[in-house]
Every structure is written in C-alpha cells, then in structure tokens.
Design a protein around this motif. Structure first.
Motif, PDB file in Angstrom:
ATOM      1  N   GLU A   8       0.835  -1.207   0.000  1.00  0.00           N
ATOM      2  CA  GLU A   8       0.000   0.000   0.000  1.00  0.00           C
ATOM      3  C   GLU A   8       0.867   1.253   0.000  1.00  0.00           C
ATOM      4  OE1 GLU A   8      -2.975  -0.222   3.116  1.00  0.00           O
ATOM      5  OE2 GLU A   8      -3.022  -2.403   2.926  1.00  0.00           O
ATOM      6  N   LEU A  11       1.985   1.915  -3.496  1.00  0.00           N
ATOM      7  CA  LEU A  11       0.918   2.423  -4.355  1.00  0.00           C
ATOM      8  C   LEU A  11       0.685   3.915  -4.116  1.00  0.00           C
ATOM      9  CD1 LEU A  11      -1.620  -0.550  -4.133  1.00  0.00           C
ATOM     10  CD2 LEU A  11      -0.152   0.057  -6.064  1.00  0.00           C
ATOM     11  N   LEU A  12       0.759   4.361  -2.875  1.00  0.00           N
ATOM     12  CA  LEU A  12       0.622   5.787  -2.582  1.00  0.00           C
ATOM     13  C   LEU A  12       1.799   6.580  -3.139  1.00  0.00           C
ATOM     14  CD1 LEU A  12      -0.780   5.781   1.072  1.00  0.00           C
ATOM     15  CD2 LEU A  12      -1.985   6.428  -1.021  1.00  0.00           C
ATOM     16  N   LEU A 143       3.832   0.122  -8.889  1.00  0.00           N
ATOM     17  CA  LEU A 143       2.809  -0.915  -9.006  1.00  0.00           C
ATOM     18  C   LEU A 143       3.451  -2.291  -9.171  1.00  0.00           C
ATOM     19  CD1 LEU A 143      -0.133  -1.830  -9.339  1.00  0.00           C
ATOM     20  CD2 LEU A 143       0.026  -1.215 -11.762  1.00  0.00           C
ATOM     21  N   ALA A 179      -3.842   3.132 -10.720  1.00  0.00           N
ATOM     22  CA  ALA A 179      -2.596   3.107  -9.961  1.00  0.00           C
ATOM     23  C   ALA A 179      -1.383   3.348 -10.854  1.00  0.00           C
ATOM     24  CB  ALA A 179      -2.447   1.769  -9.237  1.00  0.00           C
ATOM     25  N   HIS A 228      -7.416   8.976  -8.541  1.00  0.00           N
ATOM     26  CA  HIS A 228      -6.337   8.374  -7.764  1.00  0.00           C
ATOM     27  C   HIS A 228      -6.939   7.393  -6.769  1.00  0.00           C
ATOM     28  CE1 HIS A 228      -2.876  10.768  -9.058  1.00  0.00           C
ATOM     29  NE2 HIS A 228      -3.671  11.818  -9.065  1.00  0.00           N
ATOM     30  N   LEU A 229      -6.159   6.410  -6.382  1.00  0.00           N
ATOM     31  CA  LEU A 229      -6.612   5.479  -5.356  1.00  0.00           C
ATOM     32  C   LEU A 229      -6.667   6.183  -4.010  1.00  0.00           C
ATOM     33  CD1 LEU A 229      -4.571   2.210  -6.108  1.00  0.00           C
ATOM     34  CD2 LEU A 229      -6.781   2.913  -7.035  1.00  0.00           C
ATOM     35  N   CYS A 234      -6.015   1.618  -2.181  1.00  0.00           N
ATOM     36  CA  CYS A 234      -4.696   0.974  -2.132  1.00  0.00           C
ATOM     37  C   CYS A 234      -4.780  -0.356  -1.400  1.00  0.00           C
ATOM     38  CB  CYS A 234      -3.689   1.891  -1.430  1.00  0.00           C
ATOM     39  SG  CYS A 234      -3.250   3.375  -2.350  1.00  0.00           S
ATOM     40  N   GLN A 235      -5.533  -0.372  -0.314  1.00  0.00           N
ATOM     41  CA  GLN A 235      -5.697  -1.613   0.446  1.00  0.00           C
ATOM     42  C   GLN A 235      -6.400  -2.670  -0.391  1.00  0.00           C
ATOM     43  OE1 GLN A 235      -8.691  -2.042   3.829  1.00  0.00           O
ATOM     44  NE2 GLN A 235      -6.775  -1.944   4.996  1.00  0.00           N
ATOM     45  N   ALA A 238      -4.008  -3.826  -3.211  1.00  0.00           N
ATOM     46  CA  ALA A 238      -2.921  -4.637  -2.657  1.00  0.00           C
ATOM     47  C   ALA A 238      -3.397  -6.045  -2.320  1.00  0.00           C
ATOM     48  CB  ALA A 238      -2.342  -3.959  -1.410  1.00  0.00           C
TER      49      ALA A 238
END
Length: 266
Positions: A8, A11-12, A143, A179, A228-229, A234-235, A238
């Motif tokens: 996560e 990804l951020l 990613l 992502a 955006h996520l 993101c969780q 993932a």
C-alpha cells in the motif's frame, strides 16, 4: 505512510509520481516565462520523490520477518533505480532553471535584461524533457514492486492479508490502470492511455461509490480530472495483487453453437 503495509505504501508513492509527471508535462508544453518559475518550484518535489523511493527501499530491506527472496530483491532494486532516476531528474531541472534564469548580462542604466538566447532555451527544454522522461514510469515501477511484495508476503505469511474485496474483473483492471497513471477524465468521459483498453465512466463511478477512488484536478492540458486510489483503494488493490485473475467465460466452439441452434429450432 511508514505504518502502512509495504504494498500500500508503494501504491501511494506511485500516485505522487503520477502527479509529478503531470506537472512536468504541463511545464514542458508551456511558454518559457511560466516554465522557469514552475520548474524551480518543482525541484523540491522531485527531490522528495527520490527520498520517498529510498525510504521505501530501506523499509523493504529492513522489514521484520520478510525473507529476501528473489522477488523481494527485485522490489528493492526497482526502488533503488527509481530513486536514482528521480535524483538525476532533479539535477536536470536544476540545470534547466539555471539556463532559463541566466539572462544576458545586465547592468544598471543599460535597460532590462534580455531573454536567454534560443540555443540556451532549447538546451533548457531538453533538460526539462529528460526530467519528465526519467520519472514518467515511476507509478508503473511502484505498481510492479507492490505486486512482487504482495505475492511474496502472501506466500511467506499466509493469512496476513485481508481477503480481497469483491471486485469484478473490470473494476480490478480499472484500479490497476488508475494506480499506473493511465486514466484521466474530461467532460466527455474517461480517457485512457493507448494499450490500456476502453473504460466506462460507470466503472469509475462504481469505484468512487465504494470509496476506492477519488478525483483530483489534473495538471495536464485538455484533461479535467485524474482519478487516484484512496487509502482504501490501495488496500483493496494490494489485496488482489499477485492473486489469479478471474478466468473469462469459456467461448462456445462454432460446432457447439450450431448444435445449440439446431436444438432450439426443433
């Protein structure tokens, strides 16, 4: 961000690289006066991305209980390379700003300083474009590294991940495309990069309604917003990375189709 699970966190970080790329693309399509100031303001952002990638690399390398398998080492290498590219990109931006700010010698009483020569401006533009190119795949790298870590963590620590959320194949593909920075929006609908496949606005809205995606103003010309996520997105992504994709429905062979047709007409 340090308390987040590693996939996560990556990804951020990828989302920050997307924002960075959008701004650099806008700078490189703007006139010289705007580009000089904007590039100068963006140098600390690029340097911060380099530190973020290095911090992520160190977090992977020192994560407790994470065996350094080949996939983990690949993730570390990807973050090391990404940090290096961001450092070099920042250096190119510094060179571009220096060239654009360096006007012909000006002394009091001799009138205003003149603009940089054309050759100097062209050289500065080249540095700025290189900065954009060097970091343009940052989100893709994040990613990919998140996928490597998610798969490895799932193998080394079964049960550590929450069960993946109920996502359709279309929603999962959309989360990955978001992502990777391949999706923007305008007044007419969804814009995707070539090779990504078509995406309906209803897919984005369905992810928004679940709190997995949020829109932000997009720095690109002719693009209104970029999804955006969210942290929840993101969780969710993932949890699906490294998992087998749902198989598409099996195609009915032509002979079987003919048999079904004949049966239906009897």
């Amino acid at each position: 961000m340090p308390d987040l699970p590693l996939p996560e966190r990556l990804l951020l970080l990828g989302a920050d690289f997307i924002r960075h790329r959008d701004v650099l693309t806008r700078i490189n399509s703007a006139h010289t006066a705007y580009a000089t100031g904007a590039a100068a303001e963006h140098i600390p952002v690029t340097q911060a991305l380099a530190r973020g990638a290095l911090d992520a690399r160190d977090a992977i390398g020192t994560a407790p209980g994470l065996h350094h398998s080949p996939d983990v080492e690949r993730a570390i290498v990807r973050m090391t390379q990404l940090a290096t590219l961001a450092v070099v990109a920042a250096d190119h931006l510094i060179d571009a700003v220096d060239l654009l700010s360096h006007t012909v010698s000006h002394h009091p009483g001799q009138g205003p300083a003149t603009a940089p020569p054309a050759a100097q401006t062209a050289q500065a533009a080249r540095h700025s474009r290189l900065a954009e190119q060097l970091t343009s795949l940052g989100a893709e790298d994040c990613l990919a590294a998140a996928g490597l870590l998610a798969r490895e963590l799932r193998q080394q620590h079964p049960g550590a991940f929450r069960p993946p959320p109920a996502l359709s194949p279309t929603q999962r593909a959309a989360l990955e495309a978001v992502a990777a920075g391949r999706v923007t929006l305008d007044q007419h609908g969804v814009l995707v990069e070539r090779g990504t496949g078509r995406m309906a606005i209803t897919t984005i809205r369905s992810l928004e309604s679940r709190g997995l995606v949020q829109r932000e103003p997009c720095a690109l010309w002719m693009h209104d917003e970029r999804p955006h996520l969210t942290p929840e997105g993101c969780q969710a992504l993932a949890a699906t990375l490294g998992q087998p994709r749902s198989a598409p429905p099996a195609a009915i062979p032509p002979t079987a189709k003919a048999a079904v047709t004949r049966s239906a007409t009897r």
